[in-house]
Write an enzyme that holds these catalytic residues in place. Sequence first.
Site, mmCIF file in Angstrom:
data_model
loop_
_atom_site.group_PDB
_atom_site.id
_atom_site.type_symbol
_atom_site.label_atom_id
_atom_site.label_comp_id
_atom_site.label_asym_id
_atom_site.label_seq_id
_atom_site.Cartn_x
_atom_site.Cartn_y
_atom_site.Cartn_z
ATOM 1 N N SER A 65 0.814 -1.222 0.000
ATOM 2 C CA SER A 65 0.000 0.000 0.000
ATOM 3 C C SER A 65 0.841 1.263 0.000
ATOM 4 O O SER A 65 1.918 1.318 0.619
ATOM 5 C CB SER A 65 -0.876 -0.012 1.264
ATOM 6 O OG SER A 65 -1.437 1.259 1.483
ATOM 7 N N GLU A 78 0.146 3.609 1.777
ATOM 8 C CA GLU A 78 0.215 4.012 3.192
ATOM 9 C C GLU A 78 1.614 3.771 3.760
ATOM 10 O O GLU A 78 1.982 4.358 4.772
ATOM 11 C CB GLU A 78 -0.792 3.211 4.018
ATOM 12 C CG GLU A 78 -2.191 3.798 4.057
ATOM 13 C CD GLU A 78 -2.280 5.102 4.838
ATOM 14 O OE1 GLU A 78 -1.898 5.123 6.016
ATOM 15 O OE2 GLU A 78 -2.736 6.100 4.257
ATOM 16 N N TYR A 94 -1.630 0.208 10.703
ATOM 17 C CA TYR A 94 -1.878 -0.432 9.407
ATOM 18 C C TYR A 94 -0.663 -0.254 8.484
ATOM 19 O O TYR A 94 -0.176 -1.213 7.879
ATOM 20 C CB TYR A 94 -3.131 0.178 8.759
ATOM 21 C CG TYR A 94 -3.327 -0.216 7.312
ATOM 22 C CD1 TYR A 94 -3.935 -1.419 6.973
ATOM 23 C CD2 TYR A 94 -2.896 0.617 6.272
ATOM 24 C CE1 TYR A 94 -4.110 -1.784 5.624
ATOM 25 C CE2 TYR A 94 -3.065 0.270 4.938
ATOM 26 C CZ TYR A 94 -3.668 -0.929 4.622
ATOM 27 O OH TYR A 94 -3.832 -1.286 3.308
HETATM 28 P P1 NAP Z 1 -11.384 -4.893 1.681
HETATM 29 O O1 NAP Z 1 -12.543 -4.567 0.794
HETATM 30 O O2 NAP Z 1 -11.384 -4.387 3.073
HETATM 31 O O3 NAP Z 1 -11.252 -6.501 1.713
HETATM 32 C C1 NAP Z 1 -10.462 -7.158 2.655
HETATM 33 C C2 NAP Z 1 -10.670 -8.651 2.530
HETATM 34 O O4 NAP Z 1 -9.850 -9.322 3.505
HETATM 35 C C3 NAP Z 1 -12.107 -9.123 2.793
HETATM 36 O O5 NAP Z 1 -12.434 -10.121 1.848
HETATM 37 C C4 NAP Z 1 -12.002 -9.736 4.186
HETATM 38 O O6 NAP Z 1 -12.962 -10.743 4.428
HETATM 39 C C5 NAP Z 1 -10.628 -10.355 4.124
HETATM 40 N N1 NAP Z 1 -10.061 -10.675 5.434
HETATM 41 C C6 NAP Z 1 -9.871 -9.821 6.478
HETATM 42 N N2 NAP Z 1 -9.326 -10.483 7.504
HETATM 43 C C7 NAP Z 1 -9.167 -11.787 7.120
HETATM 44 C C8 NAP Z 1 -8.668 -12.969 7.747
HETATM 45 N N3 NAP Z 1 -8.211 -12.943 9.004
HETATM 46 N N4 NAP Z 1 -8.648 -14.123 7.047
HETATM 47 C C9 NAP Z 1 -9.103 -14.164 5.790
HETATM 48 N N5 NAP Z 1 -9.608 -13.083 5.138
HETATM 49 C C10 NAP Z 1 -9.643 -11.912 5.805
HETATM 50 O O7 NAP Z 1 -10.017 -4.418 1.011
HETATM 51 P P2 NAP Z 1 -9.697 -3.996 -0.508
HETATM 52 O O8 NAP Z 1 -9.942 -2.548 -0.669
HETATM 53 O O9 NAP Z 1 -10.317 -4.978 -1.430
HETATM 54 O O10 NAP Z 1 -8.108 -4.161 -0.511
HETATM 55 C C11 NAP Z 1 -7.508 -5.411 -0.835
HETATM 56 C C12 NAP Z 1 -6.094 -5.426 -0.277
HETATM 57 O O11 NAP Z 1 -5.343 -4.365 -0.851
HETATM 58 C C13 NAP Z 1 -5.983 -5.230 1.229
HETATM 59 O O12 NAP Z 1 -4.882 -5.988 1.683
HETATM 60 C C14 NAP Z 1 -5.677 -3.751 1.385
HETATM 61 O O13 NAP Z 1 -4.996 -3.508 2.603
HETATM 62 C C15 NAP Z 1 -4.799 -3.530 0.167
HETATM 63 N N6 NAP Z 1 -4.797 -2.198 -0.401
HETATM 64 C C16 NAP Z 1 -5.978 -1.591 -0.715
HETATM 65 C C17 NAP Z 1 -5.953 -0.341 -1.321
HETATM 66 C C18 NAP Z 1 -7.235 0.357 -1.710
HETATM 67 O O14 NAP Z 1 -7.191 1.569 -1.947
HETATM 68 N N7 NAP Z 1 -8.354 -0.353 -1.816
HETATM 69 C C19 NAP Z 1 -4.725 0.273 -1.604
HETATM 70 C C20 NAP Z 1 -3.549 -0.389 -1.284
HETATM 71 C C21 NAP Z 1 -3.591 -1.634 -0.696
HETATM 72 P P3 NAP Z 1 -14.423 -10.427 5.079
HETATM 73 O O15 NAP Z 1 -15.340 -10.184 3.905
HETATM 74 O O16 NAP Z 1 -14.716 -11.688 5.817
HETATM 75 O O17 NAP Z 1 -14.267 -9.227 5.968
HETATM 76 O O1 G4F Z 2 -10.639 6.619 2.435
HETATM 77 P P1 G4F Z 2 -9.674 6.554 3.546
HETATM 78 O O2 G4F Z 2 -10.144 5.965 4.820
HETATM 79 O O3 G4F Z 2 -8.389 5.799 2.951
HETATM 80 P P2 G4F Z 2 -6.873 5.708 3.446
HETATM 81 O O4 G4F Z 2 -6.720 5.972 4.880
HETATM 82 O O5 G4F Z 2 -6.065 6.557 2.521
HETATM 83 O O6 G4F Z 2 -6.554 4.161 3.221
HETATM 84 C C1 G4F Z 2 -6.992 3.477 2.041
HETATM 85 O O7 G4F Z 2 -6.000 3.574 1.054
HETATM 86 C C2 G4F Z 2 -4.749 2.940 1.391
HETATM 87 C C3 G4F Z 2 -3.799 3.172 0.209
HETATM 88 O O8 G4F Z 2 -3.099 4.372 0.417
HETATM 89 C C4 G4F Z 2 -4.998 1.468 1.627
HETATM 90 F F1 G4F Z 2 -3.840 0.836 1.894
HETATM 91 C C5 G4F Z 2 -5.974 1.296 2.768
HETATM 92 O O9 G4F Z 2 -6.258 -0.097 2.950
HETATM 93 C C6 G4F Z 2 -7.262 2.032 2.420
HETATM 94 O O10 G4F Z 2 -7.849 1.358 1.327
HETATM 95 O O11 G4F Z 2 -9.119 8.020 3.893
HETATM 96 C C7 G4F Z 2 -8.568 8.864 2.906
HETATM 97 C C8 G4F Z 2 -8.324 10.256 3.486
HETATM 98 C C9 G4F Z 2 -7.545 10.265 4.806
HETATM 99 O O12 G4F Z 2 -6.569 11.258 4.764
HETATM 100 C C10 G4F Z 2 -8.578 10.619 5.849
HETATM 101 O O13 G4F Z 2 -8.074 11.323 6.980
HETATM 102 O O14 G4F Z 2 -9.586 10.849 3.775
HETATM 103 C C11 G4F Z 2 -9.491 11.496 5.028
HETATM 104 N N1 G4F Z 2 -10.842 11.616 5.604
HETATM 105 C C12 G4F Z 2 -11.432 12.787 5.923
HETATM 106 N N2 G4F Z 2 -12.624 12.549 6.495
HETATM 107 C C13 G4F Z 2 -11.655 10.606 5.950
HETATM 108 C C14 G4F Z 2 -12.781 11.203 6.510
HETATM 109 N N3 G4F Z 2 -11.523 9.270 5.820
HETATM 110 C C15 G4F Z 2 -12.543 8.487 6.265
HETATM 111 N N4 G4F Z 2 -12.443 7.144 6.120
HETATM 112 N N5 G4F Z 2 -13.670 9.029 6.838
HETATM 113 C C16 G4F Z 2 -13.836 10.381 6.986
HETATM 114 O O15 G4F Z 2 -14.843 10.845 7.515
#
Ligand code: NAP
Ligand code: G4F
Length: 339
Positions: free
Chosen positions: A144, A146, A168
């Site tokens: 990520s 992050e 995280y």
């Molecule tokens: P998400 O919608 O939160 O999905 C997370 C998945 O992980 C869900 O299927 C969840 O299952 C499963 N999970 C959680 N804990 C588990 C466990 N103990 N054993 C088995 N499965 C488990 O996340 P996403 O947005 O699709 O992201 C996918 C991956 O990319 C994550 O690793 C996230 O950290 C990473 N990532 C995401 C972003 C982004 O912007 N979306 C960016 C960078 C990296 P349940 O349905 O049972 O909860």
């Molecule tokens: O949508 P967010 O919660 O995403 P964040 O923290 O960037 O993390 C997501 O992206 C990561 C990749 O860089 C992934 F690894 C991670 O698993 C996840 O998918 O927040 C985005 C921004 C933050 O700066 C937060 O402070 O939005 C700001 N924000 C402002 N108000 C808020 C809010 N975020 C959330 N969730 N809720 C608010 O009310």
Amino acid sequence: MSSKGAAKRPKPKQATQARQPRKTAVITGVTGQDGSYLAELLLDKGYEVIGVVRRTSHDSYERIGHLLDRVHIVAADLLDQHSLTTVIRDAKPDEVYNLAAQSFVPTSWNQPVLTGEFTALGVTRLLEAIRLAHPEARFYQASSSEMFGKAVETPQRETTPFYPRSPYGVAKVYGHWITVNYRESYGMYAVSGILFNHESPRRGLEFVTRKVSDAVARMKLGKANELRLGNLDSGRDWGFAADYVDAMWRMLQQPKPKDYVVGTGKMHTVRDLCAAAFGHVGLDWKKHVQVDSRFVRPAEVDTLLADASRARRELGWAPQVSFEQLVQMMVDADLERLA
Ligand code: NAP
Ligand code: G4F
């Protein structure tokens, strides 16, 4: 004729046109946003897809309901070594995509140990399962942006040092380096995709893009009047999730395992997000958005911006959906769902 000469003869047509054996992929986190898009992509490419789900008292198949007759669901948990090893031993997959994690940043301050167990040590458990049961499998780790956290340079690329700002982010840094370490220690094909924020109508409602699109749709339909947010100044590089799972797949098709940054190269603030989403339905965000300190984080990642030139150059990858298109797609999907 020598056997050498025979080898040079053109092969019979039938042999050259023989179908490749079907590839098998294991996806952890298949019920999540990315897992659902990746399963669709791999099924379209003819893969046999094995989706790992954890046992819960009620199913979480909302995002993959339309795929259940084509995805093989198996039960395993990132906390449980034996279940992971069994999945890999039985499936003997060509590719393993580790998308499962505790992925919501604020929860990682409330549950730092559990986040470390899932998001950090879970990676080692899965790598161990592959090393012991089927080391030929190619492994993708969902790293990520992050990890860049309080970024030491802008834009961020593969060589930018990490400075995580949440439990995280720290857990993801561990997951990244253990992936690199298994590649270097055991010669495994293991890669880390450093993906910037990617969103879609399937995004969880707690993430800021979906929180905004859902609220805008509610307001347009007269079901709500106010949206409470945290830091409006933070900037993110937001792309469309379906584009990003394509980059994951491309990473595992390369001749050599390598890590890649994936993002659009464009940054917008939460304020820009509000303006775009409210503007799409003819509302003025300033009349509806309130800043609420409950949503401000103990340590913020102020800005993230990708330099994805390696992915563009070597993977031939480019985002297909702009920020404005993404926001409109999400608002429209929420309007349709709520109406
Ligand atoms: P998400 O919608 O939160 O999905 C997370 C998945 O992980 C869900 O299927 C969840 O299952 C499963 N999970 C959680 N804990 C588990 C466990 N103990 N054993 C088995 N499965 C488990 O996340 P996403 O947005 O699709 O992201 C996918 C991956 O990319 C994550 O690793 C996230 O950290 C990473 N990532 C995401 C972003 C982004 O912007 N979306 C960016 C960078 C990296 P349940 O349905 O049972 O909860
Ligand atoms: O949508 P967010 O919660 O995403 P964040 O923290 O960037 O993390 C997501 O992206 C990561 C990749 O860089 C992934 F690894 C991670 O698993 C996840 O998918 O927040 C985005 C921004 C933050 O700066 C937060 O402070 O939005 C700001 N924000 C402002 N108000 C808020 C809010 N975020 C959330 N969730 N809720 C608010 O009310």
